[in-house]
Design a protein around this motif. Structure first.
Motif, PDB file in Angstrom:
ATOM      1  N   ASN A  13       0.913  -1.485  -0.228  1.00 31.36           N
ATOM      2  CA  ASN A  13      -0.010   0.089  -0.126  1.00 31.36           C
ATOM      3  C   ASN A  13       1.007   1.343   0.112  1.00 31.36           C
ATOM      4  O   ASN A  13       0.653   2.005  -0.250  1.00 31.36           O
ATOM      5  CB  ASN A  13      -1.183  -0.177   1.014  1.00 31.36           C
ATOM      6  N   ILE A  14       1.856   1.091   0.481  1.00 34.72           N
ATOM      7  CA  ILE A  14       2.735   2.674   0.483  1.00 34.72           C
ATOM      8  C   ILE A  14       3.299   2.477  -0.192  1.00 34.72           C
ATOM      9  O   ILE A  14       3.442   3.577  -0.704  1.00 34.72           O
ATOM     10  CB  ILE A  14       3.672   1.976   2.066  1.00 34.72           C
ATOM     11  N   GLU A  15       3.606   1.612  -1.076  1.00 35.64           N
ATOM     12  CA  GLU A  15       4.689   1.852  -1.756  1.00 35.64           C
ATOM     13  C   GLU A  15       4.033   2.122  -2.883  1.00 35.64           C
ATOM     14  O   GLU A  15       4.492   2.715  -4.451  1.00 35.64           O
ATOM     15  CB  GLU A  15       4.935   0.792  -2.274  1.00 35.64           C
ATOM     16  N   ARG A  16       2.778   1.514  -3.166  1.00 34.30           N
ATOM     17  CA  ARG A  16       1.484   2.656  -4.490  1.00 34.30           C
ATOM     18  C   ARG A  16       1.413   4.037  -4.575  1.00 34.30           C
ATOM     19  O   ARG A  16       1.306   4.784  -5.400  1.00 34.30           O
ATOM     20  CB  ARG A  16       0.407   2.248  -3.934  1.00 34.30           C
ATOM     21  N   VAL A  17       1.878   4.467  -3.108  1.00 34.32           N
ATOM     22  CA  VAL A  17       2.388   6.199  -3.383  1.00 34.32           C
ATOM     23  C   VAL A  17       3.759   6.627  -3.177  1.00 34.32           C
ATOM     24  O   VAL A  17       3.668   8.139  -2.933  1.00 34.32           O
ATOM     25  CB  VAL A  17       0.921   6.762  -2.204  1.00 34.32           C
ATOM     26  N   ILE A  18       4.864   5.925  -2.926  1.00 36.91           N
ATOM     27  CA  ILE A  18       6.073   5.985  -2.417  1.00 36.91           C
ATOM     28  C   ILE A  18       6.590   6.236  -3.717  1.00 36.91           C
ATOM     29  O   ILE A  18       7.004   4.729  -3.653  1.00 36.91           O
ATOM     30  CB  ILE A  18       6.510   5.981  -1.281  1.00 36.91           C
ATOM     31  N   ASP A  19       6.928   6.071  -5.057  1.00 38.71           N
ATOM     32  CA  ASP A  19       8.113   5.371  -5.163  1.00 38.71           C
ATOM     33  C   ASP A  19       9.489   5.154  -5.426  1.00 38.71           C
ATOM     34  O   ASP A  19      10.057   6.106  -4.660  1.00 38.71           O
ATOM     35  CB  ASP A  19       7.917   6.651  -7.349  1.00 38.71           C
ATOM     36  N   PRO A 174      14.219  10.995  -5.498  1.00 35.65           N
ATOM     37  CA  PRO A 174      13.557   9.778  -5.966  1.00 35.65           C
ATOM     38  C   PRO A 174      14.675  10.235  -6.609  1.00 35.65           C
ATOM     39  O   PRO A 174      15.605  11.089  -7.821  1.00 35.65           O
ATOM     40  CB  PRO A 174      12.736  10.242  -6.992  1.00 35.65           C
ATOM     41  N   ASP A 175      15.477   8.731  -7.610  1.00 39.76           N
ATOM     42  CA  ASP A 175      15.862   8.596  -8.788  1.00 39.76           C
ATOM     43  C   ASP A 175      15.298   9.202 -10.436  1.00 39.76           C
ATOM     44  O   ASP A 175      13.950   9.488 -10.184  1.00 39.76           O
ATOM     45  CB  ASP A 175      16.102   7.119  -8.921  1.00 39.76           C
ATOM     46  N   ALA A 176      15.941   8.975 -11.245  1.00 39.54           N
ATOM     47  CA  ALA A 176      15.317   9.550 -12.136  1.00 39.54           C
ATOM     48  C   ALA A 176      14.073   8.694 -12.787  1.00 39.54           C
ATOM     49  O   ALA A 176      13.413   9.229 -13.455  1.00 39.54           O
ATOM     50  CB  ALA A 176      16.343   9.599 -13.621  1.00 39.54           C
ATOM     51  N   VAL A 183       5.857  11.435 -12.773  1.00 43.38           N
ATOM     52  CA  VAL A 183       5.399  12.261 -14.102  1.00 43.38           C
ATOM     53  C   VAL A 183       4.343  11.772 -14.546  1.00 43.38           C
ATOM     54  O   VAL A 183       3.315  12.561 -14.593  1.00 43.38           O
ATOM     55  CB  VAL A 183       6.003  13.015 -14.495  1.00 43.38           C
ATOM     56  N   GLN A 184       4.510  10.688 -15.246  1.00 44.53           N
ATOM     57  CA  GLN A 184       3.581   9.536 -16.251  1.00 44.53           C
ATOM     58  C   GLN A 184       2.249   9.611 -15.560  1.00 44.53           C
ATOM     59  O   GLN A 184       1.038   9.967 -15.816  1.00 44.53           O
ATOM     60  CB  GLN A 184       4.031   9.023 -16.797  1.00 44.53           C
ATOM     61  N   GLN A 185       2.288   8.914 -14.002  1.00 46.03           N
ATOM     62  CA  GLN A 185       1.145   8.914 -13.422  1.00 46.03           C
ATOM     63  C   GLN A 185       0.479  10.019 -12.823  1.00 46.03           C
ATOM     64  O   GLN A 185      -0.927   9.668 -13.095  1.00 46.03           O
ATOM     65  CB  GLN A 185       0.966   7.136 -12.168  1.00 46.03           C
ATOM     66  N   ARG A 186       0.790  10.721 -11.668  1.00 44.13           N
ATOM     67  CA  ARG A 186       0.226  11.241 -10.913  1.00 44.13           C
ATOM     68  C   ARG A 186      -0.639  12.057 -11.390  1.00 44.13           C
ATOM     69  O   ARG A 186      -1.573  13.051 -11.067  1.00 44.13           O
ATOM     70  CB  ARG A 186       1.255  12.278  -9.608  1.00 44.13           C
TER      71      ARG A 186
END
Length: 312
Positions: A13-19, A174-176, A183-186
């Motif tokens: 769940n956490i990793e769904r919003v923290i990339d 975050p890394d590149a 950027v593409q998803q949010r």
């Protein structure tokens, strides 16, 4: 309820919003299951509050958020007694600290007096108002965020309050690849929209009990004591870690072992967690640039007692 299954679900769940920040997600879960408090310190805009909210959204429990500002009062946090003219007696109005998870956003923007309102709550799981003591919810954890104290409009946390946080982590940029994916998803959707609880309060209570029961050998306990003792005698440190740090490092190691599917603590658990449990409690001598580097050196130089790497 299977510990590993629920733990993986919360981390997912956490990793769904923290990339791209699995270490930060695991640290947040470990602190929660160890009944500790988490301090997330970093520059603005890197996801500190998002991490706190993601953890809170993953558990079906009471959550309160406190936005710390210079005009925030201690009573806004703990509560206040108000005179009821109908009943002709004072009644207690609970403050924002009465919840299972308390998110303290930008905690170091409030005055030290207001910050200190959390001291009793964080250590004793209770608050005292007008001579009456009120117990807090169980489980109870504070997840606080703060910007580096050098930034404008911030106050340094008192040493006593820093010591009550089990761990301090930094999010980092975050890394590149992760930033491009964001950027593409949010832009198309809010990742919190589909985030639902994957554990109940009863699940968390059972997981906390499981973590408490994890075995720690006497050799590992000695290793933790040796590490903490070393911080008190190191020539690069003016203030070493407290006995509270010793207890919290062991509790955190138990929770990490449980998350990794073990019923015993390894020295590796201690080594990984020392970097987030110890540095924020230490004060370096003048001229020392990084407390984290000092802790890493102490960990590297402290020998592991014989038998500490063996299972029970």
């Amino acid at each position: 309820m299977e510990f590993e299954t629920v733990a993986r679900a919360i981390l997912g769940n956490i990793e769904r919003v923290i990339d791209g920040k699995p270490e930060a997600a695991e640290a947040a879960l470990v602190v929660f299951l160890a009944e500790g408090h988490l301090l997330i310190e970093d520059v603005p805009g890197v996801g500190k509050t998002v991490l706190a909210k993601a953890l809170a959204r993953s558990v079906s429990c009471s959550v309160r958020r406190i936005q710390f500002t210079p005009d925030l009062l201690p009573s806004d946090i703990t509560g206040v007694s108000v005179y009821n003219q109908v009943d002709r007696e004072f009644e207690f109005k609970p403050g924002a600290v009465f919840a299972n998870i308390v998110i303290g956003d930008e905690i170091n923007r409030a005055s030290p007096k207001t910050q200190s309102a959390l001291l009793e709550a964080m250590e004793e799981r209770q608050v005292t108002v007008d001579g009456t003591t009120y117990a807090l919810a169980t489980p109870f954890t504070v997840v606080a965020t703060q910007n580096p104290f050098e930034m404008e409009g911030t106050y340094a946390l008192p040493e006593a309050q820093r010591d009550r946080f089990m761990a301090r982590i930094s999010m980092g940029y975050p890394d590149a690849a992760a930033e491009l994916a964001m950027v593409q998803q949010r832009d198309a959707y809010n990742p919190f929209d589909g985030l639902s609880p994957v554990a109940t309060v009863d699940d968390i209570s059972a997981m906390i009990a499981t973590a408490r029961a994890i075995h720690v050998s006497s050799a590992v306990e000695q290793y933790v004591v040796d590490l903490v003792q070393a911080t008190r005698t190191d020539t690069e440190l003016r203030l070493g870690a407290s006995p509270r740090a010793t207890l919290q490092l062991i509790r955190a190691a138990k929770a990490r072992a449980a998350v990794h599917g073990r019923d015993f603590v390894l020295p590796d658990d201690i080594d990984v967690l020392a970097g987030v449990v110890l540095p924020h409690r230490l004060i370096a001598m003048r001229g020392v640039s990084s407390v984290e580097e000092v802790v890493a050196r102490i960990v590297a130089e402290t020998p592991v007692p014989a038998g500490a790497v063996q299972q029970r």
